[in-house]
Every structure is written in C-alpha cells, then in structure tokens.
Design a protein around this motif. Structure first.
Motif, PDB file in Angstrom:
ATOM      1  N   MET A 275       0.846  -1.198   0.000  1.00 12.17           N
ATOM      2  CA  MET A 275       0.000   0.000   0.000  1.00 12.17           C
ATOM      3  C   MET A 275       0.884   1.252   0.000  1.00 12.17           C
ATOM      4  N   MET A 276       0.394   2.279  -0.693  1.00 15.61           N
ATOM      5  CA  MET A 276       1.178   3.517  -0.785  1.00 15.61           C
ATOM      6  C   MET A 276       0.744   4.458   0.323  1.00 15.61           C
ATOM      7  N   VAL A 277       1.686   4.833   1.122  1.00 24.45           N
ATOM      8  CA  VAL A 277       1.382   5.753   2.218  1.00 24.45           C
ATOM      9  C   VAL A 277       2.233   7.013   2.039  1.00 24.45           C
ATOM     10  N   SER A 278       1.567   8.122   1.936  1.00 26.06           N
ATOM     11  CA  SER A 278       2.320   9.368   1.782  1.00 26.06           C
ATOM     12  C   SER A 278       2.208  10.224   3.033  1.00 26.06           C
TER      13      SER A 278
ATOM     14  N   ASN B 237       2.546  14.152   3.852  1.00 23.92           N
ATOM     15  CA  ASN B 237       2.633  15.483   3.225  1.00 23.92           C
ATOM     16  C   ASN B 237       2.947  15.379   1.728  1.00 23.92           C
ATOM     17  N   ASN B 238       2.209  14.472   1.064  1.00 19.77           N
ATOM     18  CA  ASN B 238       2.285  14.276  -0.397  1.00 19.77           C
ATOM     19  C   ASN B 238       3.568  13.632  -0.882  1.00 19.77           C
ATOM     20  N   ALA B 239       4.375  13.088  -0.013  1.00 20.31           N
ATOM     21  CA  ALA B 239       5.591  12.399  -0.453  1.00 20.31           C
ATOM     22  C   ALA B 239       5.585  10.973   0.078  1.00 20.31           C
ATOM     23  N   LEU B 240       5.868  10.023  -0.820  1.00 22.44           N
ATOM     24  CA  LEU B 240       6.017   8.650  -0.362  1.00 22.44           C
ATOM     25  C   LEU B 240       7.355   8.558   0.354  1.00 22.44           C
ATOM     26  N   THR B 241       7.297   8.052   1.561  1.00 22.09           N
ATOM     27  CA  THR B 241       8.538   8.028   2.339  1.00 22.09           C
ATOM     28  C   THR B 241       8.759   6.637   2.907  1.00 22.09           C
ATOM     29  N   SER B 242       9.916   6.450   3.507  1.00 17.04           N
ATOM     30  CA  SER B 242      10.249   5.175   4.126  1.00 17.04           C
ATOM     31  C   SER B 242       9.238   4.842   5.220  1.00 17.04           C
TER      32      SER B 242
ATOM     33  N   THR C 152      -1.822   9.932   3.836  1.00 17.22           N
ATOM     34  CA  THR C 152      -2.772   9.364   2.881  1.00 17.22           C
ATOM     35  C   THR C 152      -2.397   7.909   2.640  1.00 17.22           C
TER      36      THR C 152
ATOM     37  N   CYS D 102      -3.174   4.737   0.112  1.00 17.27           N
ATOM     38  CA  CYS D 102      -3.735   4.400  -1.196  1.00 17.27           C
ATOM     39  C   CYS D 102      -3.471   2.918  -1.479  1.00 17.27           C
TER      40      CYS D 102
ATOM     41  N   CYS E 231       9.742   6.518  -8.939  1.00 16.86           N
ATOM     42  CA  CYS E 231       9.571   7.321  -7.719  1.00 16.86           C
ATOM     43  C   CYS E 231       8.564   6.673  -6.765  1.00 16.86           C
TER      44      CYS E 231
ATOM     45  N   LYS F 101       8.559   1.624  -5.067  1.00 16.24           N
ATOM     46  CA  LYS F 101       8.851   0.759  -3.927  1.00 16.24           C
ATOM     47  C   LYS F 101       7.569   0.125  -3.389  1.00 16.24           C
ATOM     48  N   ASP F 102       6.461   0.665  -3.808  1.00 15.68           N
ATOM     49  CA  ASP F 102       5.188   0.153  -3.307  1.00 15.68           C
ATOM     50  C   ASP F 102       4.388  -0.600  -4.373  1.00 15.68           C
TER      51      ASP F 102
ATOM     52  N   VAL G  62      -6.868   7.601  -9.122  1.00 18.24           N
ATOM     53  CA  VAL G  62      -7.406   6.288  -8.771  1.00 18.24           C
ATOM     54  C   VAL G  62      -8.908   6.285  -9.024  1.00 18.24           C
TER      55      VAL G  62
ATOM     56  N   MET H 104      -4.011  11.182  -5.827  1.00 18.31           N
ATOM     57  CA  MET H 104      -2.994  11.161  -4.788  1.00 18.31           C
ATOM     58  C   MET H 104      -1.836  12.015  -5.287  1.00 18.31           C
ATOM     59  N   LYS H 105      -1.662  13.139  -4.644  1.00 20.78           N
ATOM     60  CA  LYS H 105      -0.558  14.019  -5.015  1.00 20.78           C
ATOM     61  C   LYS H 105       0.738  13.440  -4.439  1.00 20.78           C
ATOM     62  N   ILE H 106       1.702  13.238  -5.291  1.00 14.91           N
ATOM     63  CA  ILE H 106       2.963  12.661  -4.847  1.00 14.91           C
ATOM     64  C   ILE H 106       4.111  13.523  -5.359  1.00 14.91           C
ATOM     65  N   SER H 107       5.072  13.748  -4.502  1.00 14.55           N
ATOM     66  CA  SER H 107       6.261  14.500  -4.922  1.00 14.55           C
ATOM     67  C   SER H 107       7.289  13.553  -5.529  1.00 14.55           C
TER      68      SER H 107
END
Lengths: 82, 243
Positions: free
Chosen positions: A51-54, A56-61, A73, A75, B168, B171-172, B213, B224-227
């Motif tokens: 699952m994608m967890v962001s 502040n709008n950035a996917l992080t570790s 968020t 997703c 980017c 990884k998911d 989505v 989903m806004k992603i940087s």
C-alpha cells in the motif's frame, strides 16, 4: 497526538469512511500507522506490503516518524493489468 | 481537416480551434493494444490526434472481447496492432495510424518511440512499464501510465524530471502475479478515457493531476498528489532499471 489519515479508493469502502483518526505517541512511524490500519481492517492485510502511504504528499520510508499536523494518505497498491 | 468533424469539440471554450490544430500536429506511440490500449487509441483517433503508432505482438483472443469495443469475433486470431490500424483508419482517415506487430524490448524501444510527443502505456506487463519509464526519462518523452485490476483503475502522467516517475513510487508496486489479471469489462474504457485526458493535458501543456485512482464500487475518482523522490535512481540519478 491525533493522526488524521485520508483513505483512497476501496479503502474508503472497507473502512466505511473517507478519513480515519488514530491516537498515537509522538514519533509513531508510517509502519506503525499501517499496522494500526491493518489491525482495524483485516481485509487490507494482503495489501500491507504494497500500500502507498504518503506523508505530506511524499512517499517516504516506512520508518519515517509522523509529527503533529502531518497529512497522511493511504492508497491501495498500484495496479498493473491492461 | 474535414470542416465539421471536430466542430462540437472545438466549441469547448478551453479547447477551441487552436488546441485542435495542436492535436493534429502531435504523434503518440501506444505500447499495447488490448483492453486499455484499444480504447485509448480509439479516443485519440476520434479526437483528431495527428498520428499514432500502435505496437503489440499479440493476436486478438476471445478473452479480450469482454473489455474492448473495437475487436469483434471476426478478429479472433488476427494481430491486434494490424486490426487496430485497419479499424481506426476507417474511423478517421485523416489520422495516420500505424500498427506494428513487435515485442517491445530494451533493444528496440528507443527506435520505436523516436519522434513521439507522448508514449501511452497499454501494456499488462510491469517490467515493460519500467522499460517505458526508463526510455521516457532518458529520451525526455512524457508518458502516461495506466493500469487496471479487478474494479480499480489507475492513471499517472509523467513529465520527465518534472513530475514523479514510475520508479519514484515503485517501492510500493507489487510484483506482477503470474496468473491472469481479473478485470471488470467496463473498467478499461473508463480508465482509458482518463488516460487520454491526461495525454491531452500533456500535449496541450496543461498541468497533470498526479496519480488518479478510479474505483468502480465507490464510483469516484481520487487523486494522490505525490512529490518526486529526490533519491530516485531513474529520474534523478539516470540509472536505468531496464534499458
């Protein structure tokens, strides 16, 4: 602190709501948020690794800590069929 | 340009004759002409794209028919790329449609996408999507990812080195399962329409939405806004994953 989470797609259906709130300690990580989400909604268990967890709008570790006011968020995993 | 073919489209205030002319000068390369790709190609040809190259090595199979609208039972066993070339020429003879029956691999992709203004993803292969992502970044050609599974469709336009690339967010991304992907028949048409809209924005220089989505049961679109990943090995460090 209260962590507010925005849900995307079918996670809203599963949770029956658009947003979740968890009470957590300062320094709680993304991984712990995922664990709380999966524990509360076991139907999402199969997605857990992807699952994608962001934050502040950035996917992080998954080890990234969350602070007061961060926007989280969750997703479902990216799909690859055509 | 036929005088009234695009009349209703040009009535759209934010589109108009100018955008129609821009569209008519653009070339897209579509990799994969199945459930998603055939719908996207159909829309782009009807809307008046200048030219489109459709690359697919498969033949039309009965399992394709539930989620496509251009293929019929008469096409079973025939190459998808060539069937689409023939049918889309009949749809709009002003558009240059070229079908290419070929497997896209790292050795030929750079030649196949040369001259494209946008690459469209119509594949059902995750490794091929990484390859498209690599060539997009390396050759500075925008591309639009689209994927479907069950009742969920996703779309993301990528502007090289400006917006997040597939790596980017990769990884998911789960490894592709070896079995057949379940797909609700109506889903590819909806997802392809979103893909074409993002393509249109790219071609017209309008801002992209991010990762979109679509979920059938929720009957709603979400973004989903992603940087960009500042450590991305592909779009930041130019280390190709598949090329």
């Amino acid at each position: 602190m209260i962590i507010k989470i925005k849900l995307i797609g079918r996670y809203k259906t599963i949770a029956g709501q658009d947003n979740l709130q968890f009470d957590a300690n300062t320094g709680t990580t993304i991984r712990q948020v995922i664990d709380m989400f999966v524990k509360q909604y076991p139907l999402v268990e199969k997605d857990k690794k992807f699952m994608m967890v962001s934050k502040n709008n950035a996917l992080t570790s998954v080890d990234t800590p969350i602070g007061e006011g961060d926007e989280i968020t969750i997703c479902p995993p990216v799909v690859s069929g055509g | 340009m036929q005088s009234n073919r695009y009349h209703r489209q040009m009535l759209v205030k934010e589109f108009g004759e100018q955008a129609q002319q821009i569209l008519a000068a653009k070339h897209v390369v579509l990799i994969g002409g199945g459930g998603l790709g055939s719908h996207s190609a159909d829309l782009l040809v009807r809307m008046g794209i200048g030219s489109i190259t459709i690359i697919d090595n498969d033949v039309v199979d009965s399992t394709n028919l539930h989620r496509t609208s251009l293929f019929t039972e008469e096409d079973l066993g025939n190459p998808k790329a060539m069937v689409l070339q023939q049918k889309l020429h009949a749809v709009n003879s002003e558009v240059k449609v070229a079908g290419v029956r070929r497997v896209v691999i790292n050795e030929n992709i750079e030649a196949l996408v040369r001259g494209a203004d946008v690459i469209l993803d119509g594949t059902d292969s995750l490794p091929l999507r990484y390859l498209i992502n690599d060539v997009s970044i390396k050759r500075d050609i925008p591309w639009v990812y689209a994927g479907v599974c069950d009742t969920v469709g996703m779309v993301m336009g990528v502007i090289p080195k400006k917006t997040p690339c597939l790596q980017c967010i990769s990884k998911d991304i789960p490894e592709q399962s070896t079995g057949e992907t379940p797909v609700l028949g109506s889903l590819p048409a909806t997802t392809a329409a979103i893909q074409v809209n993002e393509t249109l924005k790219l071609l017209l220089g309008r801002p992209l939405a991010g990762l979109i989505v679509y979920d059938v049961w929720n009957q709603c679109f979400e973004t989903m806004k992603i940087s960009r990943n500042p450590e991305c090995p592909v779009c930041v460090k130019a280390r190709w994953k598949m090329l």
